[in-house]
Write a protein that holds these residues in place. Sequence first.
Motif, PDB file in Angstrom:
ATOM      1  N   ALA A   1       0.847  -1.179   0.000  1.00  0.00           N
ATOM      2  CA  ALA A   1       0.000   0.000   0.000  1.00  0.00           C
ATOM      3  C   ALA A   1       0.885   1.231   0.000  1.00  0.00           C
ATOM      4  N   GLY A   2       0.342   2.321  -0.487  1.00  0.00           N
ATOM      5  CA  GLY A   2       1.074   3.578  -0.524  1.00  0.00           C
ATOM      6  C   GLY A   2       0.135   4.752  -0.365  1.00  0.00           C
ATOM      7  N   LEU A   3       0.643   5.837   0.206  1.00  0.00           N
ATOM      8  CA  LEU A   3      -0.139   7.049   0.431  1.00  0.00           C
ATOM      9  C   LEU A   3       0.631   8.239  -0.111  1.00  0.00           C
ATOM     10  N   ALA A   4      -0.045   9.069  -0.897  1.00  0.00           N
ATOM     11  CA  ALA A   4       0.536  10.310  -1.399  1.00  0.00           C
ATOM     12  C   ALA A   4      -0.471  11.424  -1.133  1.00  0.00           C
ATOM     13  N   SER A   5       0.034  12.624  -0.835  1.00  0.00           N
ATOM     14  CA  SER A   5      -0.890  13.727  -0.583  1.00  0.00           C
ATOM     15  C   SER A   5      -0.311  15.031  -1.100  1.00  0.00           C
ATOM     16  N   LEU A   6      -1.202  16.004  -1.283  1.00  0.00           N
ATOM     17  CA  LEU A   6      -0.864  17.322  -1.801  1.00  0.00           C
ATOM     18  C   LEU A   6      -1.613  18.354  -0.971  1.00  0.00           C
ATOM     19  N   ASP A   7      -0.939  19.435  -0.607  1.00  0.00           N
ATOM     20  CA  ASP A   7      -1.563  20.538   0.129  1.00  0.00           C
ATOM     21  C   ASP A   7      -1.106  21.833  -0.526  1.00  0.00           C
ATOM     22  N   PHE A   8      -2.021  22.512  -1.213  1.00  0.00           N
ATOM     23  CA  PHE A   8      -1.697  23.726  -1.956  1.00  0.00           C
ATOM     24  C   PHE A   8      -2.567  24.856  -1.437  1.00  0.00           C
ATOM     25  N   ASP A   9      -1.947  25.970  -1.075  1.00  0.00           N
ATOM     26  CA  ASP A   9      -2.668  27.168  -0.638  1.00  0.00           C
ATOM     27  C   ASP A   9      -2.165  28.354  -1.454  1.00  0.00           C
ATOM     28  N   TRP A  10      -3.105  29.165  -1.960  1.00  0.00           N
ATOM     29  CA  TRP A  10      -2.745  30.321  -2.774  1.00  0.00           C
ATOM     30  C   TRP A  10      -3.521  31.520  -2.275  1.00  0.00           C
ATOM     31  N   GLN A  11      -2.812  32.546  -1.837  1.00  0.00           N
ATOM     32  CA  GLN A  11      -3.432  33.794  -1.398  1.00  0.00           C
ATOM     33  C   GLN A  11      -3.668  34.635  -2.642  1.00  0.00           C
ATOM     34  N   VAL A  12      -4.876  34.584  -3.208  1.00  0.00           N
ATOM     35  CA  VAL A  12      -5.209  35.246  -4.463  1.00  0.00           C
ATOM     36  C   VAL A  12      -5.181  36.758  -4.294  1.00  0.00           C
ATOM     37  N   ALA A  13      -5.766  37.234  -3.210  1.00  0.00           N
ATOM     38  CA  ALA A  13      -5.794  38.658  -2.874  1.00  0.00           C
ATOM     39  C   ALA A  13      -5.715  38.763  -1.352  1.00  0.00           C
ATOM     40  N   GLU A  14      -5.742  39.969  -0.825  1.00  0.00           N
ATOM     41  CA  GLU A  14      -5.593  40.143   0.623  1.00  0.00           C
ATOM     42  C   GLU A  14      -6.637  39.359   1.414  1.00  0.00           C
TER      43      GLU A  14
ATOM     44  N   SER B   1      -3.771  -2.936  -3.032  1.00  0.00           N
ATOM     45  CA  SER B   1      -4.405  -3.973  -3.836  1.00  0.00           C
ATOM     46  C   SER B   1      -5.838  -4.157  -3.346  1.00  0.00           C
ATOM     47  N   GLY B   2      -6.747  -4.322  -4.258  1.00  0.00           N
ATOM     48  CA  GLY B   2      -8.152  -4.518  -3.894  1.00  0.00           C
ATOM     49  C   GLY B   2      -8.970  -3.255  -3.986  1.00  0.00           C
ATOM     50  N   ASN B   3      -8.612  -2.213  -3.258  1.00  0.00           N
ATOM     51  CA  ASN B   3      -9.384  -0.971  -3.276  1.00  0.00           C
ATOM     52  C   ASN B   3      -8.462   0.207  -3.026  1.00  0.00           C
ATOM     53  N   SER B   4      -8.529   1.186  -3.890  1.00  0.00           N
ATOM     54  CA  SER B   4      -7.765   2.420  -3.718  1.00  0.00           C
ATOM     55  C   SER B   4      -8.742   3.569  -3.534  1.00  0.00           C
ATOM     56  N   THR B   5      -8.331   4.570  -2.765  1.00  0.00           N
ATOM     57  CA  THR B   5      -9.182   5.720  -2.485  1.00  0.00           C
ATOM     58  C   THR B   5      -8.462   6.998  -2.882  1.00  0.00           C
ATOM     59  N   TYR B   6      -9.169   7.859  -3.623  1.00  0.00           N
ATOM     60  CA  TYR B   6      -8.642   9.146  -4.068  1.00  0.00           C
ATOM     61  C   TYR B   6      -9.581  10.232  -3.552  1.00  0.00           C
TER      62      TYR B   6
ATOM     63  N   THR C   1     -15.741  18.600  -2.258  1.00  0.00           N
ATOM     64  CA  THR C   1     -14.925  17.416  -2.034  1.00  0.00           C
ATOM     65  C   THR C   1     -15.414  16.266  -2.906  1.00  0.00           C
ATOM     66  N   VAL C   2     -14.479  15.572  -3.514  1.00  0.00           N
ATOM     67  CA  VAL C   2     -14.776  14.375  -4.308  1.00  0.00           C
ATOM     68  C   VAL C   2     -13.964  13.222  -3.726  1.00  0.00           C
ATOM     69  N   GLU C   3     -14.632  12.099  -3.440  1.00  0.00           N
ATOM     70  CA  GLU C   3     -13.958  10.896  -2.959  1.00  0.00           C
ATOM     71  C   GLU C   3     -14.322   9.737  -3.883  1.00  0.00           C
ATOM     72  N   HIS C   4     -13.305   9.073  -4.385  1.00  0.00           N
ATOM     73  CA  HIS C   4     -13.521   7.966  -5.328  1.00  0.00           C
ATOM     74  C   HIS C   4     -12.845   6.706  -4.805  1.00  0.00           C
ATOM     75  N   ASP C   5     -13.607   5.626  -4.722  1.00  0.00           N
ATOM     76  CA  ASP C   5     -13.090   4.304  -4.363  1.00  0.00           C
ATOM     77  C   ASP C   5     -13.113   3.436  -5.613  1.00  0.00           C
ATOM     78  N   THR C   6     -12.023   2.725  -5.860  1.00  0.00           N
ATOM     79  CA  THR C   6     -11.967   1.905  -7.067  1.00  0.00           C
ATOM     80  C   THR C   6     -12.784   0.629  -6.954  1.00  0.00           C
ATOM     81  N   ASP C   7     -12.990   0.133  -5.737  1.00  0.00           N
ATOM     82  CA  ASP C   7     -13.761  -1.098  -5.542  1.00  0.00           C
ATOM     83  C   ASP C   7     -14.627  -0.957  -4.288  1.00  0.00           C
ATOM     84  N   PRO C   8     -15.725  -0.189  -4.384  1.00  0.00           N
ATOM     85  CA  PRO C   8     -16.559   0.037  -3.199  1.00  0.00           C
ATOM     86  C   PRO C   8     -17.352  -1.211  -2.820  1.00  0.00           C
ATOM     87  N   PRO C   9     -17.909  -1.235  -1.616  1.00  0.00           N
ATOM     88  CA  PRO C   9     -18.764  -2.351  -1.220  1.00  0.00           C
ATOM     89  C   PRO C   9     -19.974  -2.482  -2.157  1.00  0.00           C
TER      90      PRO C   9
END
Length: 80
Positions: free
Chosen positions: A1-14, A28-33, A54-62
Amino acid sequence: AGLASLDFDWQVAENIALTQNASAFVQSGNSTYISDTGLQAGIADNIKVRLSYTVEHDTDPPVGAESTDTLSRVTIIYDF
């Protein structure tokens, strides 16, 4: 198993910020994004409003479950 993550913050204006948080749990079996996009704006000295999607996607849900779930939120933030 492996876990990767991203955290992006952008101050568009004040008083406006854009955030993007994403993660992928791959196994293996089910991945979650998961992806969470948010827009936060100051509307007064100590009050902000945040809109997020928020969007959550499981490749092999119940059996009987959807593979993709979405969630929209409106949040009022009070700083004191």
